[in-house]
Design a protein around this motif. Sequence first.
Motif, PDB file in Angstrom:
ATOM      1  N   UNK A  97       0.777  -1.311  -0.094  1.00 42.79           N
ATOM      2  CA  UNK A  97       0.003  -0.196  -0.108  1.00 42.79           C
ATOM      3  C   UNK A  97       0.785   1.305   0.048  1.00 42.79           C
ATOM      4  N   UNK A  98       0.247   2.631  -0.132  1.00 44.44           N
ATOM      5  CA  UNK A  98       0.802   3.638  -0.027  1.00 44.44           C
ATOM      6  C   UNK A  98       1.997   3.804   1.023  1.00 44.44           C
ATOM      7  N   UNK A  99       1.374   3.397   2.243  1.00 42.70           N
ATOM      8  CA  UNK A  99       2.327   3.466   3.577  1.00 42.70           C
ATOM      9  C   UNK A  99       3.658   2.842   3.016  1.00 42.70           C
ATOM     10  N   UNK A 100       3.633   1.718   2.754  1.00 43.29           N
ATOM     11  CA  UNK A 100       4.849   0.783   2.586  1.00 43.29           C
ATOM     12  C   UNK A 100       5.441   1.453   1.420  1.00 43.29           C
ATOM     13  N   UNK A 101       4.855   1.971   0.502  1.00 43.33           N
ATOM     14  CA  UNK A 101       5.600   2.490  -0.567  1.00 43.33           C
ATOM     15  C   UNK A 101       6.520   3.793  -0.415  1.00 43.33           C
ATOM     16  N   UNK A 144       9.031   4.182  -9.908  1.00 46.63           N
ATOM     17  CA  UNK A 144       8.242   3.268  -8.940  1.00 46.63           C
ATOM     18  C   UNK A 144       7.302   3.990  -8.210  1.00 46.63           C
ATOM     19  N   UNK A 145       7.171   5.232  -8.055  1.00 50.78           N
ATOM     20  CA  UNK A 145       6.071   5.772  -7.305  1.00 50.78           C
ATOM     21  C   UNK A 145       4.973   6.053  -8.519  1.00 50.78           C
ATOM     22  N   UNK A 218      -0.690  13.781  -8.056  1.00 48.17           N
ATOM     23  CA  UNK A 218      -0.743  14.270  -6.395  1.00 48.17           C
ATOM     24  C   UNK A 218      -0.214  13.288  -5.861  1.00 48.17           C
ATOM     25  N   UNK A 219      -0.710  11.875  -6.167  1.00 52.27           N
ATOM     26  CA  UNK A 219      -0.168  10.876  -5.187  1.00 52.27           C
ATOM     27  C   UNK A 219       1.333  10.505  -5.421  1.00 52.27           C
ATOM     28  N   UNK A 220       1.773  10.881  -6.814  1.00 50.52           N
ATOM     29  CA  UNK A 220       3.396  10.592  -6.904  1.00 50.52           C
ATOM     30  C   UNK A 220       4.016  11.712  -6.137  1.00 50.52           C
ATOM     31  N   UNK A 221       3.651  13.065  -6.337  1.00 49.20           N
ATOM     32  CA  UNK A 221       4.439  14.087  -5.566  1.00 49.20           C
ATOM     33  C   UNK A 221       4.269  13.619  -3.984  1.00 49.20           C
ATOM     34  N   UNK A 222       3.311  13.413  -3.547  1.00 51.82           N
ATOM     35  CA  UNK A 222       3.044  13.210  -2.167  1.00 51.82           C
ATOM     36  C   UNK A 222       4.070  11.988  -1.764  1.00 51.82           C
ATOM     37  N   UNK A 223       4.156  10.810  -2.406  1.00 52.07           N
ATOM     38  CA  UNK A 223       5.224   9.953  -2.344  1.00 52.07           C
ATOM     39  C   UNK A 223       6.418  10.240  -2.278  1.00 52.07           C
TER      40      UNK A 223
END
Length: 953
Positions: A97-101, A144-145, A218-223
């Motif tokens: 999931x996102x946290x693990x990424x 990867x993100x 947005x998700x990539x930038x956050x990651x």
Amino acid sequence: MTLSALPVQSLPTALHDSAAAFNQQLQEKLSAEQLVCLENETFAASILKVCLCSRFVRDSWLRQPDLLPELLAGGDLLSALRRQHYSTELQTKTIAGEVELSKQLRLFRRREMVRIAWRDLAGWADLDETLADLSALAEACIARALDFHYQQACQRWGTPTLADSSPFNLVVLGMGKLGAYELNFSSDIDLIFAYAEDGALTEKKEISYGEFFTRICRSVVKALDEMTVDGFVFRTDTRLRPFGDSGPLLMSFDGMESYYQTQAREWERYAMIKARQVAGDVNTGQQLMAMIKPFVYRRYLDYGAFAELRALKFQIMQELKRKDKLENVKLGPGGIREVEFIGQAFQLIRGGQVPALQQREIQKVLQVLADMQLMAAADVTALINGYRFLRRVENHIQQYQDKQSHDLPHDPLQQQLLAYSLDFADWQSFKQALNAVRTRIHGIFAEVFSLNEQDSRQQQDCLLWAGDANDEQTLALLRDFGCQEPAALLTAVSDFKKSPAVKRLTRKGLGVVQRLLPQLLRQLPQVTNQQETLNRILSLFAAVTGRNVYLSLLTENPQALTQLLRLSAASPWICRYMAEYPILFDELLDVRTLYEPLQKSALSLDLQRLLDKIELNDSEQLLIALRQFKHQQLLRVAAADIMGVIPVMVVSDYLTWIAEAILEQVLNRAWQMLVGKHGYPPAATDDAKHFAIIGFGKLGGLELGYGSDLDLVFIYDYPNDHEPTTGSSPINCGQFYLRLAQKIRHILDTKMLAGVLYEVDLRLRPNGDSGLLISHLGYYEDYQLNHAWTWEHQALVRARFICGDSRLNSGFAAIRRRILCLPRDKQTLKTQVREMREKMRTALKRKQAGLFDLKQGKGGIADIEFIVQFGVLSQAALNPGLTEFTDNIRLMERLNQQGFLQTAETTLLTQAYCRYRDYGHHRILQDDNAIADSADFAKLSAAVYRLWQTFME
């Protein structure tokens, strides 16, 4: 080796206490198993230097004692090629999931950053490896993100598809140092997101492609950017996107194309030089890069970029006047940014025409500038060496705490550590070396950009632009410069400013003109005909205002403006010619070549190199390149002629050589095109076998003028017209050679924006306009023997082989000699030649009272040419040597040797012929016809006409 045995005493004295404290901390943290890594002597010898010079590395090791032993045991720490495995390693990690990424990316980043910093500080990696590793690490993390979030989004909403139903992903562009594979240690990353096509997903829940990809972005930038307990991956900046912060996070390709074509600012071109796809859809990414390329690299020389870059640099310098910024190794005077500005200025200006400059890495760009002699090799070497030094300094500053800083430290201990990390004994010796590097870079930068503060000259320039014929202050300023009739000059300038051409200018274009006109007025006193010259130049400016890059060239290069002023004062033709073909402005830059026309061999070599860069079947580029080459070479001849560098006889030689070089290449390229389509005629496996171009008239006589057309005849001697060619699309050989002639004519006289290469006259072929375009050699001889008129034999006097199969040179020369040497009744010949001349005189003479037509008037050029032709035709049977030459001067010498002309007659005709041609050349350069005041040539023309009567009546 043990920790106590680490070489503390080898360190500068000021670092001993810090080293001892670190040893103690490490002793407390490392277990016995972890201390085994010290058995590697290479590693052990580097520990103190690396860990003292980088708190980031030291703290990372102390917090994670297994980190360095694992890097060493796995071989990664000692490997220069670790970056090759980044992507594979990240992509194979299973992430729930996102946290693990987020956690995996941050741990991976820290591990690799420690490895990169260690190798750099230990001296195991050079600058290129360090920058490549950092860039590859960022690229792998971005990919990867994106991959993770794209898969998540597809599972939720479905997969976007193109019009052809193939799935596609968005495209991520890396800007700045990331795009150029030059990322520094603690750099942020500049990203732009885009997607190929608009559409909507409707299978699970309706969502537009724009919203679908925006959520992914947005998700990539956050990651990447979010700070967590594990730190961050890379600070991410998306403000370089279209419209910046006020624009959408991503755009479709259509939207981006519209933006960059209509609204993008000049600094965005500067930014786009380094743009590179770093993640996402490869196929559509190629389309995006191809779309952006024309925005960055203009097809013309873009000297307007200098002004924009100077304005941008001026803003930066204003900011850096604050004392706390002068020690910034990136933005300060002589810093990294100045090196980049120099290289990228040349890229923006010349990149469209010099593909070698279309690359991202600044060191490679600088090397191209040296290789192409666009900059002095010593300056380029200084810039590259200085850049490498500054980038190491920058990385070492940032490796200390993993902070995005470019400022030199103020703390004495940190200063000592930075100097030590760069192998200097102390801070003073480091600063001495740094200052020398920055001073040299800033000096080169100042030369390239000519940066000056606001001064009285600029105030005068404002006055010259704003003033009018009633402004006493402006009038007085012009008088001080040495201008004659300043009120009339200002009136001309005022009219120009009100002209439709100036009113249509963009804000940028108007700024260029505002800088240029004062420069022109300052230089105007160099010429005597100031009002006339100013009017000519202003007309030229009005013609090219729509492409103000050419005016920018003059603004940035005062020497080029000086050359334009000199040439315009001497010749209105120059201004008209440059207005038609503005690319010629570039020729004004180099005085060494402007007044030195090329010899025949150099012309051929230059043109060959130019055409070698053009694809065989790219007809449009071929036609453009040939025309530009001709215009450039013609301008050089005209410039040298106007300035008296070369005499009239040599002018004609140069103009003839230009035509010959072009005809050779046109024939070669036309041959290659036809062979590529139809194959070779079986008996012609080499270039242009069995074919030749014959030149008549001024071309044949090596006497071309500036506006001369080409009198041509095409001949061939292939043995079997019906034999097919060898290609996959064969035609018979007779048709092959006919198409070859047609293609040559097409290349020469097709009308384009760049003009006609040459007007071609083919009426001297057998049977004239009603005859075949191409003649077999045997038929050509038969026609000349049995069907040709006397005037056609006259034309043969000035006919010669130009290019093609060398065997046909001999064959045609033999036919010409046989025809010219035919026995003729002198009285009959005289009557035929005289009657033809009188017809010409009646049909072509300009009948204006008080004026003398240099060509057709009594005692003019045509009379001399007809005397010579009569002499050759009447005497060649007695002396075949008369057929050796085709130019009138040497033919007159031979006729003198033969006894047909007396020495005094030869001298008179030669002097008259040269004077007429010299005057005619310069009349053309004054944009006038070849007509003179009758009184100027009355005595000479009367003497020539008396000789005409002696010989022909």
